[in-house]
Write a protein that holds these residues in place. Structure first.
Motif, short mmCIF file in Angstrom:
data_model
loop_
_atom_site.label_atom_id
_atom_site.label_comp_id
_atom_site.label_asym_id
_atom_site.label_seq_id
_atom_site.Cartn_x
_atom_site.Cartn_y
_atom_site.Cartn_z
N CYS A 119 -4.28 1.55 17.17
CA CYS A 119 -4.82 1.40 15.81
C CYS A 119 -5.03 2.79 15.23
O CYS A 119 -5.81 3.58 15.74
N LEU A 120 -4.28 3.04 14.17
CA LEU A 120 -4.40 4.30 13.44
C LEU A 120 -5.50 4.11 12.40
O LEU A 120 -5.47 3.14 11.64
N VAL A 121 -6.46 5.01 12.40
CA VAL A 121 -7.57 4.97 11.45
C VAL A 121 -7.30 6.06 10.41
O VAL A 121 -7.21 7.24 10.75
N ARG A 123 -8.22 7.87 6.69
CA ARG A 123 -9.22 8.07 5.63
C ARG A 123 -8.56 8.67 4.39
O ARG A 123 -7.95 9.74 4.45
N TYR A 124 -8.69 7.95 3.28
CA TYR A 124 -8.20 8.41 1.98
C TYR A 124 -9.39 8.81 1.13
O TYR A 124 -10.35 8.05 1.01
N THR A 125 -9.32 10.00 0.52
CA THR A 125 -10.30 10.41 -0.49
C THR A 125 -9.52 10.56 -1.80
O THR A 125 -8.27 10.55 -1.79
N VAL A 205 -14.45 6.86 -0.55
CA VAL A 205 -13.46 6.79 0.53
C VAL A 205 -12.80 5.42 0.59
O VAL A 205 -13.44 4.39 0.38
N ARG A 206 -11.50 5.43 0.87
CA ARG A 206 -10.80 4.23 1.33
C ARG A 206 -10.46 4.42 2.79
O ARG A 206 -9.89 5.45 3.18
N TRP A 207 -10.82 3.45 3.61
CA TRP A 207 -10.39 3.44 5.01
C TRP A 207 -9.24 2.46 5.16
O TRP A 207 -9.24 1.40 4.52
N ASN A 208 -8.29 2.82 5.97
CA ASN A 208 -7.20 1.90 6.31
C ASN A 208 -7.03 1.91 7.82
O ASN A 208 -6.99 2.97 8.44
N LEU A 209 -6.98 0.72 8.38
CA LEU A 209 -6.72 0.56 9.81
C LEU A 209 -5.33 -0.03 9.94
O LEU A 209 -5.06 -1.09 9.37
C1 MD6 Z 1 -2.07 2.24 4.23
N1 MD6 Z 1 -0.61 3.16 6.00
O1 MD6 Z 1 -2.78 3.22 4.33
C2 MD6 Z 1 -0.79 2.13 5.00
N2 MD6 Z 1 2.01 4.42 8.17
O2 MD6 Z 1 -2.38 1.29 3.48
C3 MD6 Z 1 0.60 3.36 6.57
O3 MD6 Z 1 1.54 2.71 6.24
C4 MD6 Z 1 0.83 4.39 7.56
O4 MD6 Z 1 -1.31 5.35 7.27
C5 MD6 Z 1 2.32 5.37 9.08
C6 MD6 Z 1 1.43 6.31 9.42
C7 MD6 Z 1 0.21 6.31 8.81
C8 MD6 Z 1 -0.12 5.35 7.87
#
Ligand code: MD6
Ligand code: FE
Length: 215
Positions: A119-121, A123-125, A205-209
């Protein structure tokens, strides 16, 4: 007349995108506070960092991982590693609330017994974006990516298998989940620069998992 800038599905609706892909509006909402508490624990154990792409660009998304393996990028390439390159320690374990949600979401699309190991976590600002890409570093070419949005809304673009294919703009809000697998697994997707804003749960912040079966 209202200009339809986005597809704006109803709360808790399912919006099919292409075969194998759908937006599950509000699917993670009941678990949002538990997910955010776990994000806090994970980012304390494995700090967020701006990775560098093989092309030498510093990514504007700040990233860390949990699970058996984590996605990393550096000038020599993209890979999954069992340890955090900053600390040399294993990534934090995937919390059960993460795994359960991802499994349930994948099942909605007809992917049974989904068991993500990564799971890639993210963080968008404000200003953070993700350029159009396809996720190609995972072994299983069909197992879905499950993507959970928390906090500030973002515009997600979901395209097709080729770079020029038309894309659909989806406004992803707190608790939304997008799943893409099977025939949609290698479709292009992108996130537009995050607008300024304030969310009661996450601030600016927007978090995306993003969950994957990597190995
Ligand atoms: C998102 N993220 O943030 C979608 N792919 O909504 C991705 O598609 C993504 O954040 C590859 C590596 C990192 C990511
Ligand atoms: Fe991606």
């Amino acid at each position: 007349m209202t200009l339809a800038l986005f597809d704006e599905p109803e709360p808790d609706s399912v919006t099919p995108l292409t075969p194998g892909a759908a937006l599950l509006r509000g699917f993670a909402r009941p678990h949002a506070d538990a997910l955010l508490a776990a994000v806090d624990t994970i980012t304390t154990a494995a700090p967020l960092r701006h990775m560098v792409t093989p092309g030498g660009h510093r990514m504007s998304v700040a990233m860390t991982n949990c699970g058996a393996v984590g996605w990393t990028s550096d000038p020599s390439g993209y890979r999954y590693s069992k340890t955090c390159p900053l600390s040399g320690a294993p990534w934090p374990a995937m919390p059960s609330v993460f795994a359960a949600l991802a499994t349930e979401a994948a099942a909605q699309l007809g992917f049974p017994d989904y068991a993500p190991d990564a799971c890639l976590v993210n963080r968008y600002t404000p200003g953070t974006k993700l350029t159009a890409h396809r996720d190609f570093d995972e072994r299983d070419p069909l197992a879905p990516i499950v993507s959970v949005s928390l906090g500030l809304p973002a515009t997600f673009l979901f395209g097709g298998p080729r770079p020029g294919d038309p894309s659909r703009a989806l406004r992803l809000v707190h608790g939304d989940v997008v799943v893409w697998g099977g025939p949609a697994r290698h479709h292009y997707h992108a996130v537009k620069p995050l607008p300024d804003g304030w969310h009661p749960r996450t601030g600016a912040v927007r978090w995306n998992l993003t969950f994957r079966v990597a190995l």
